[in-house]
Write a protein that holds these residues in place. Sequence first.
Motif, PDB file in Angstrom:
ATOM      1  N   ALA A   1       0.967  -1.193  -0.055  1.00 39.37           N
ATOM      2  CA  ALA A   1       0.014   0.064  -0.093  1.00 39.37           C
ATOM      3  C   ALA A   1       0.953   1.054  -0.147  1.00 39.37           C
ATOM      4  O   ALA A   1       1.718   1.359   0.765  1.00 39.37           O
ATOM      5  CB  ALA A   1      -1.009   0.044   1.145  1.00 39.37           C
ATOM      6  N   GLU A   2       0.449   2.123  -0.638  1.00 38.45           N
ATOM      7  CA  GLU A   2       1.196   3.530  -0.849  1.00 38.45           C
ATOM      8  C   GLU A   2       0.147   4.778  -0.525  1.00 38.45           C
ATOM      9  O   GLU A   2      -0.695   4.741  -1.320  1.00 38.45           O
ATOM     10  CB  GLU A   2       2.062   3.510  -2.167  1.00 38.45           C
ATOM     11  N   GLY A   3       0.765   5.507  -0.101  1.00 38.02           N
ATOM     12  CA  GLY A   3       0.217   6.910   0.145  1.00 38.02           C
ATOM     13  C   GLY A   3      -1.181   7.057   1.237  1.00 38.02           C
ATOM     14  O   GLY A   3      -2.122   6.422   0.759  1.00 38.02           O
ATOM     15  N   ASN A   4      -1.065   7.818   2.041  1.00 40.10           N
ATOM     16  CA  ASN A   4      -2.145   8.061   3.145  1.00 40.10           C
ATOM     17  C   ASN A   4      -2.654   6.486   3.658  1.00 40.10           C
ATOM     18  O   ASN A   4      -3.720   6.264   3.660  1.00 40.10           O
ATOM     19  CB  ASN A   4      -3.360   8.801   2.445  1.00 40.10           C
ATOM     20  N   VAL A   5      -1.832   5.698   4.134  1.00 39.65           N
ATOM     21  CA  VAL A   5      -1.958   4.565   4.522  1.00 39.65           C
ATOM     22  C   VAL A   5      -2.635   4.398   5.633  1.00 39.65           C
ATOM     23  O   VAL A   5      -2.256   5.225   6.884  1.00 39.65           O
ATOM     24  CB  VAL A   5      -0.778   3.619   4.397  1.00 39.65           C
ATOM     25  N   GLY A   6      -3.676   3.653   6.022  1.00 36.91           N
ATOM     26  CA  GLY A   6      -4.123   3.398   7.263  1.00 36.91           C
ATOM     27  C   GLY A   6      -4.548   1.934   7.451  1.00 36.91           C
ATOM     28  O   GLY A   6      -5.134   1.481   6.374  1.00 36.91           O
ATOM     29  N   VAL A   7      -4.215   1.258   8.487  1.00 39.26           N
ATOM     30  CA  VAL A   7      -4.480  -0.085   8.693  1.00 39.26           C
ATOM     31  C   VAL A   7      -4.647  -0.389  10.119  1.00 39.26           C
ATOM     32  O   VAL A   7      -4.355   0.398  10.863  1.00 39.26           O
ATOM     33  CB  VAL A   7      -3.328  -0.964   8.244  1.00 39.26           C
ATOM     34  N   VAL A   8      -5.716  -1.204  10.268  1.00 36.29           N
ATOM     35  CA  VAL A   8      -6.127  -1.663  11.556  1.00 36.29           C
ATOM     36  C   VAL A   8      -6.112  -3.225  11.827  1.00 36.29           C
ATOM     37  O   VAL A   8      -6.316  -3.917  11.072  1.00 36.29           O
ATOM     38  CB  VAL A   8      -7.664  -1.150  11.961  1.00 36.29           C
ATOM     39  N   ARG A   9      -5.649  -3.746  13.179  1.00 32.86           N
ATOM     40  CA  ARG A   9      -5.648  -5.130  13.484  1.00 32.86           C
ATOM     41  C   ARG A   9      -6.127  -5.179  14.690  1.00 32.86           C
ATOM     42  O   ARG A   9      -6.122  -4.181  15.443  1.00 32.86           O
ATOM     43  CB  ARG A   9      -4.098  -5.657  13.234  1.00 32.86           C
ATOM     44  N   ASP A  10      -6.710  -6.553  15.134  1.00 39.07           N
ATOM     45  CA  ASP A  10      -7.207  -6.612  16.585  1.00 39.07           C
ATOM     46  C   ASP A  10      -6.093  -7.421  17.246  1.00 39.07           C
ATOM     47  O   ASP A  10      -5.692  -8.171  16.681  1.00 39.07           O
ATOM     48  CB  ASP A  10      -8.689  -7.269  16.623  1.00 39.07           C
ATOM     49  N   ARG A  11      -5.827  -6.800  18.622  1.00 37.69           N
ATOM     50  CA  ARG A  11      -4.980  -7.876  19.438  1.00 37.69           C
ATOM     51  C   ARG A  11      -5.915  -8.389  20.381  1.00 37.69           C
ATOM     52  O   ARG A  11      -6.551  -7.594  21.218  1.00 37.69           O
ATOM     53  CB  ARG A  11      -3.933  -6.918  20.190  1.00 37.69           C
ATOM     54  N   PRO A  12      -5.976  -9.660  20.596  1.00 37.61           N
ATOM     55  CA  PRO A  12      -6.992 -10.420  21.275  1.00 37.61           C
ATOM     56  C   PRO A  12      -6.427 -10.107  22.792  1.00 37.61           C
ATOM     57  O   PRO A  12      -5.329  -9.934  23.373  1.00 37.61           O
ATOM     58  CB  PRO A  12      -6.732 -11.753  21.053  1.00 37.61           C
ATOM     59  N   ASP A  13      -7.582 -10.155  23.623  1.00 34.86           N
ATOM     60  CA  ASP A  13      -7.432 -10.001  24.974  1.00 34.86           C
ATOM     61  C   ASP A  13      -6.995 -11.267  25.829  1.00 34.86           C
ATOM     62  O   ASP A  13      -7.778 -12.157  25.721  1.00 34.86           O
ATOM     63  CB  ASP A  13      -8.569  -9.348  25.953  1.00 34.86           C
ATOM     64  N   PRO A  14      -5.478 -11.688  26.377  1.00 37.98           N
ATOM     65  CA  PRO A  14      -5.610 -13.016  26.801  1.00 37.98           C
ATOM     66  C   PRO A  14      -6.533 -13.300  27.985  1.00 37.98           C
ATOM     67  O   PRO A  14      -6.575 -14.424  28.443  1.00 37.98           O
ATOM     68  CB  PRO A  14      -4.188 -12.578  27.491  1.00 37.98           C
ATOM     69  N   ASN A  15      -7.369 -12.358  28.636  1.00 39.83           N
ATOM     70  CA  ASN A  15      -8.069 -12.604  29.629  1.00 39.83           C
ATOM     71  C   ASN A  15      -9.679 -12.945  29.014  1.00 39.83           C
ATOM     72  O   ASN A  15     -10.457 -12.865  29.855  1.00 39.83           O
ATOM     73  CB  ASN A  15      -8.246 -11.386  30.713  1.00 39.83           C
ATOM     74  N   GLY A  16      -9.642 -12.743  28.000  1.00 40.01           N
ATOM     75  CA  GLY A  16     -11.069 -13.015  27.316  1.00 40.01           C
ATOM     76  C   GLY A  16     -11.860 -11.589  27.161  1.00 40.01           C
ATOM     77  O   GLY A  16     -12.985 -12.017  26.659  1.00 40.01           O
ATOM     78  N   GLY A  17     -11.364 -10.526  27.362  1.00 42.64           N
ATOM     79  CA  GLY A  17     -12.056  -9.495  27.195  1.00 42.64           C
ATOM     80  C   GLY A  17     -12.071  -9.069  25.765  1.00 42.64           C
ATOM     81  O   GLY A  17     -11.712  -9.720  24.844  1.00 42.64           O
ATOM     82  N   PRO A  18     -12.598  -7.810  25.483  1.00 42.45           N
ATOM     83  CA  PRO A  18     -12.643  -7.186  23.956  1.00 42.45           C
ATOM     84  C   PRO A  18     -11.193  -6.983  23.570  1.00 42.45           C
ATOM     85  O   PRO A  18     -10.559  -6.606  24.234  1.00 42.45           O
ATOM     86  CB  PRO A  18     -13.354  -5.911  24.006  1.00 42.45           C
ATOM     87  N   PRO A  19     -11.170  -7.121  22.102  1.00 41.35           N
ATOM     88  CA  PRO A  19      -9.665  -7.063  21.818  1.00 41.35           C
ATOM     89  C   PRO A  19      -9.417  -5.522  21.602  1.00 41.35           C
ATOM     90  O   PRO A  19     -10.236  -4.895  21.871  1.00 41.35           O
ATOM     91  CB  PRO A  19      -9.853  -7.523  20.237  1.00 41.35           C
ATOM     92  N   THR A  20      -8.115  -5.256  21.468  1.00 41.01           N
ATOM     93  CA  THR A  20      -7.551  -3.972  21.250  1.00 41.01           C
ATOM     94  C   THR A  20      -7.370  -3.701  20.126  1.00 41.01           C
ATOM     95  O   THR A  20      -6.568  -4.421  19.266  1.00 41.01           O
ATOM     96  CB  THR A  20      -6.427  -3.794  22.470  1.00 41.01           C
ATOM     97  N   HIS A  21      -7.758  -2.520  19.617  1.00 40.67           N
ATOM     98  CA  HIS A  21      -7.328  -2.077  18.188  1.00 40.67           C
ATOM     99  C   HIS A  21      -6.298  -1.258  17.956  1.00 40.67           C
ATOM    100  O   HIS A  21      -5.714  -0.811  18.687  1.00 40.67           O
ATOM    101  CB  HIS A  21      -8.387  -1.296  17.776  1.00 40.67           C
ATOM    102  N   ALA A  22      -5.485  -1.878  17.068  1.00 41.35           N
ATOM    103  CA  ALA A  22      -4.103  -1.465  16.708  1.00 41.35           C
ATOM    104  C   ALA A  22      -4.117  -0.490  15.106  1.00 41.35           C
ATOM    105  O   ALA A  22      -4.532  -1.455  14.265  1.00 41.35           O
ATOM    106  CB  ALA A  22      -2.704  -2.463  16.470  1.00 41.35           C
ATOM    107  N   VAL A  23      -4.217   0.564  15.530  1.00 39.52           N
ATOM    108  CA  VAL A  23      -4.460   1.392  14.442  1.00 39.52           C
ATOM    109  C   VAL A  23      -3.136   2.225  13.784  1.00 39.52           C
ATOM    110  O   VAL A  23      -2.443   2.840  14.900  1.00 39.52           O
ATOM    111  CB  VAL A  23      -5.502   2.509  14.463  1.00 39.52           C
ATOM    112  N   GLY A  24      -2.687   1.691  12.746  1.00 36.70           N
ATOM    113  CA  GLY A  24      -1.375   2.278  12.206  1.00 36.70           C
ATOM    114  C   GLY A  24      -1.644   3.133  10.880  1.00 36.70           C
ATOM    115  O   GLY A  24      -2.512   2.859  10.187  1.00 36.70           O
ATOM    116  N   ARG A  25      -0.727   4.447  11.026  1.00 29.55           N
ATOM    117  CA  ARG A  25      -0.824   5.190   9.900  1.00 29.55           C
ATOM    118  C   ARG A  25       0.678   5.446   9.227  1.00 29.55           C
ATOM    119  O   ARG A  25       1.389   5.700  10.215  1.00 29.55           O
ATOM    120  CB  ARG A  25      -1.513   6.514  10.193  1.00 29.55           C
ATOM    121  N   SER A  26       0.620   5.343   8.029  1.00 28.64           N
ATOM    122  CA  SER A  26       2.104   5.847   7.331  1.00 28.64           C
ATOM    123  C   SER A  26       1.957   6.219   5.816  1.00 28.64           C
ATOM    124  O   SER A  26       0.813   6.339   5.175  1.00 28.64           O
ATOM    125  CB  SER A  26       3.040   4.422   7.510  1.00 28.64           C
TER     126      SER A  26
END
Length: 211
Positions: A112-137
């Motif tokens: 991907a090139e130009g104004n990139v935005g990407v999101v991934r989920d990081r699972p909660d080891p305790n079974g809670g809601p995942p944490t969103h990792a939002v990257g921009r570059s």
Amino acid sequence: MKLIAFAVLGFAFSAFAQTEVVTTVAQTSKPTSSPKKKADDTNKNPFGPESKNEGPITTEIYADEASFDSGKNVGVFTGNVKVFDPRFNLQSDKLTVYLHKGEEQGLEKAIAEGNVGVVRDRPDPNGGPPTHAVGRSEHAVYTATDGSVELTGMPKVQQGLNLHIATSSETVMVINQDGHLNTHGPSRTEIRQAPKDEKAGSPSPSPSPKQ
């Protein structure tokens, strides 16, 4: 915006309307039927939660323009590019997709090139809601073999309230398939804490009386 799609088996095109063509990249060699697209597909939020991975993995790519080289198994998408994949969501100005050659023509790599935005989920080891990792570059590379997303071009990644920012153009950030972040090069980290609620019944300061 045109909805562009290419099937991994033979780069076949299926027109669903005069101005809409659908593109999917499936991680399987089994033929699949073309799904009917809902009218609000182009309004999906690329920074919303990722869909659950059930069965064959399908990658949806939306763009204004697209070109394909079936001999090299390469597709190039430009203009308002949005990618919806069970493993990540992405948006950019331009996207180049490389497919595996042979019978299993699944996604091999995406650049991907130009104004990139990407999101991934990081699972909660305790079974809670995942944490969103939002990257921009300005540049990002997704590699299917290890599921990593590499960000370059002054990247920054936000995980929850915390923000990780590159302080050098040489800094590289990698978000792995579990949502963990690794940084190579100078960076700055901002660790934030949500403000505590004011105690109920706490008296507010009274104004000073005029002399």
